[in-house]
Design an enzyme around this catalytic site. Structure first.
Site, PDB file in Angstrom:
ATOM      1  N   ASP A  10       0.863  -1.193   0.000  1.00 32.64           N
ATOM      2  CA  ASP A  10       0.000   0.000   0.000  1.00 32.64           C
ATOM      3  C   ASP A  10       0.898   1.242   0.000  1.00 32.64           C
ATOM      4  O   ASP A  10       2.126   1.152  -0.182  1.00 32.64           O
ATOM      5  CB  ASP A  10      -1.027  -0.044   1.153  1.00 32.64           C
ATOM      6  CG  ASP A  10      -0.413   0.231   2.529  1.00 32.64           C
ATOM      7  OD1 ASP A  10       0.823   0.394   2.634  1.00 32.64           O
ATOM      8  OD2 ASP A  10      -1.177   0.274   3.512  1.00 32.64           O
ATOM      9  N   CYS A  68       2.874  -3.270   4.131  1.00 35.28           N
ATOM     10  CA  CYS A  68       2.061  -2.110   4.513  1.00 35.28           C
ATOM     11  C   CYS A  68       2.812  -1.414   5.656  1.00 35.28           C
ATOM     12  O   CYS A  68       4.003  -1.671   5.840  1.00 35.28           O
ATOM     13  CB  CYS A  68       0.624  -2.495   4.881  1.00 35.28           C
ATOM     14  SG  CYS A  68       0.415  -3.540   6.330  1.00 35.28           S
ATOM     15  N   THR A  70       2.619  -1.624   8.994  1.00 32.11           N
ATOM     16  CA  THR A  70       3.041  -2.554  10.045  1.00 32.11           C
ATOM     17  C   THR A  70       3.161  -3.996   9.576  1.00 32.11           C
ATOM     18  O   THR A  70       3.722  -4.831  10.290  1.00 32.11           O
ATOM     19  CB  THR A  70       2.011  -2.553  11.185  1.00 32.11           C
ATOM     20  OG1 THR A  70       0.744  -2.980  10.633  1.00 32.11           O
ATOM     21  CG2 THR A  70       1.855  -1.174  11.809  1.00 32.11           C
ATOM     22  N   HIS A 101       8.014 -24.578   9.744  1.00 34.15           N
ATOM     23  CA  HIS A 101       6.938 -25.240  10.500  1.00 34.15           C
ATOM     24  C   HIS A 101       5.542 -24.927   9.964  1.00 34.15           C
ATOM     25  O   HIS A 101       4.640 -25.750  10.086  1.00 34.15           O
ATOM     26  CB  HIS A 101       6.990 -24.836  11.976  1.00 34.15           C
ATOM     27  CG  HIS A 101       8.177 -25.407  12.695  1.00 34.15           C
ATOM     28  ND1 HIS A 101       8.346 -25.289  14.059  1.00 34.15           N
ATOM     29  CD2 HIS A 101       9.275 -26.082  12.243  1.00 34.15           C
ATOM     30  CE1 HIS A 101       9.479 -25.877  14.420  1.00 34.15           C
ATOM     31  NE2 HIS A 101      10.075 -26.355  13.341  1.00 34.15           N
ATOM     32  N   HIS A 136       4.613 -31.288  11.061  1.00 29.88           N
ATOM     33  CA  HIS A 136       4.126 -29.934  10.771  1.00 29.88           C
ATOM     34  C   HIS A 136       3.037 -29.963   9.701  1.00 29.88           C
ATOM     35  O   HIS A 136       2.088 -29.189   9.763  1.00 29.88           O
ATOM     36  CB  HIS A 136       5.285 -29.026  10.362  1.00 29.88           C
ATOM     37  CG  HIS A 136       6.353 -28.963  11.419  1.00 29.88           C
ATOM     38  ND1 HIS A 136       6.115 -28.436  12.668  1.00 29.88           N
ATOM     39  CD2 HIS A 136       7.623 -29.431  11.429  1.00 29.88           C
ATOM     40  CE1 HIS A 136       7.215 -28.545  13.405  1.00 29.88           C
ATOM     41  NE2 HIS A 136       8.136 -29.150  12.672  1.00 29.88           N
TER      42      HIS A 136
HETATM   43  C1  RB5 Z   1      -1.814   2.919   6.399  1.00 24.81           C
HETATM   44  O1  RB5 Z   1      -1.739   4.142   7.023  1.00 24.81           O
HETATM   45  C2  RB5 Z   1      -1.666   1.787   7.411  1.00 24.81           C
HETATM   46  O2  RB5 Z   1      -2.811   1.701   8.201  1.00 24.81           O
HETATM   47  C3  RB5 Z   1      -1.414   0.492   6.687  1.00 24.81           C
HETATM   48  O3  RB5 Z   1      -0.281   0.613   5.904  1.00 24.81           O
HETATM   49  C4  RB5 Z   1      -1.154  -0.757   7.521  1.00 24.81           C
HETATM   50  O4  RB5 Z   1      -0.154  -0.551   8.468  1.00 24.81           O
HETATM   51  C5  RB5 Z   1      -2.316  -1.442   8.061  1.00 24.81           C
HETATM   52  O5  RB5 Z   1      -2.196  -2.517   8.681  1.00 24.81           O
END
Ligand code: RB5
Length: 144
Positions: A10, A68, A70, A101, A136
């Site tokens: 993203d 993304c 996180t 695993h 596994h």
């Molecule tokens: C975008 O701002 C952020 O929410 C997205 O990249 C992501 O971290 C969502 O899990």
């Protein structure tokens, strides 16, 4: 080592996505770039996750990598699809174990969490660690 890898991000991580594609190409692997381009102001990560997941489920790509902010949102969306086993990894031990695993076929990464070197190290673990099978596989068979 897998052949073609579908890669998507993203707006939080297109630069890391580009680094990953460069890394894959340097190793002779095919990369499917499913967006978004650097400079994208905003987009919705579930849309990108579905593109990568569909490429894996259709067999166009052997595995997928999703970026993304996180890695969490991408992982949540990917794991809603039967046949996808995704893990959000921030250290190499987890990335290796998730392959050995859990036989993950999608790696998710947090561009706002990881530096480039750590992220590419995680990609390397994802690509090079074989699934151990045996007990596994029996556990994976209990998923559905
Ligand atoms: C975008 O701002 C952020 O929410 C997205 O990249 C992501 O971290 C969502 O899990």
């Amino acid at each position: 080592m897998p052949g073609v890898i579908a890669v998507g991000s993203d707006h939080a991580g297109p630069e890391l996505k580009e680094e990953i594609i460069f890394y894959l190409a340097a190793r002779g692997l095919g990369a499917m770039d499913l967006g978004v381009p650097p400079g994208t102001k905003a987009c919705n990560y579930p849309d990108i996750a579905r593109k990568v997941v569909n490429a894996v489920l259709s067999g166009e790509a052997e595995r997928g990598i999703l970026v993304c902010g996180t890695g969490a949102g991408m992982c949540m969306v990917a794991n809603r699809h039967e046949g996808i086993r995704a893990a959000n990894c921030a250290n190499e031990f987890t990335a290796r174990m998730a392959r050995a695993h859990n036989d993950i076929n999608v790696l998710t990464l947090g561009a706002r969490v990881l530096g480039r070197g750590i992220a590419l190290g995680l990609v390397e673990c994802f690509l090079e660690t074989p699934f151990e099978g045996g007990r596994h596989q029996e556990r994976l068979d209990l998923f559905n």
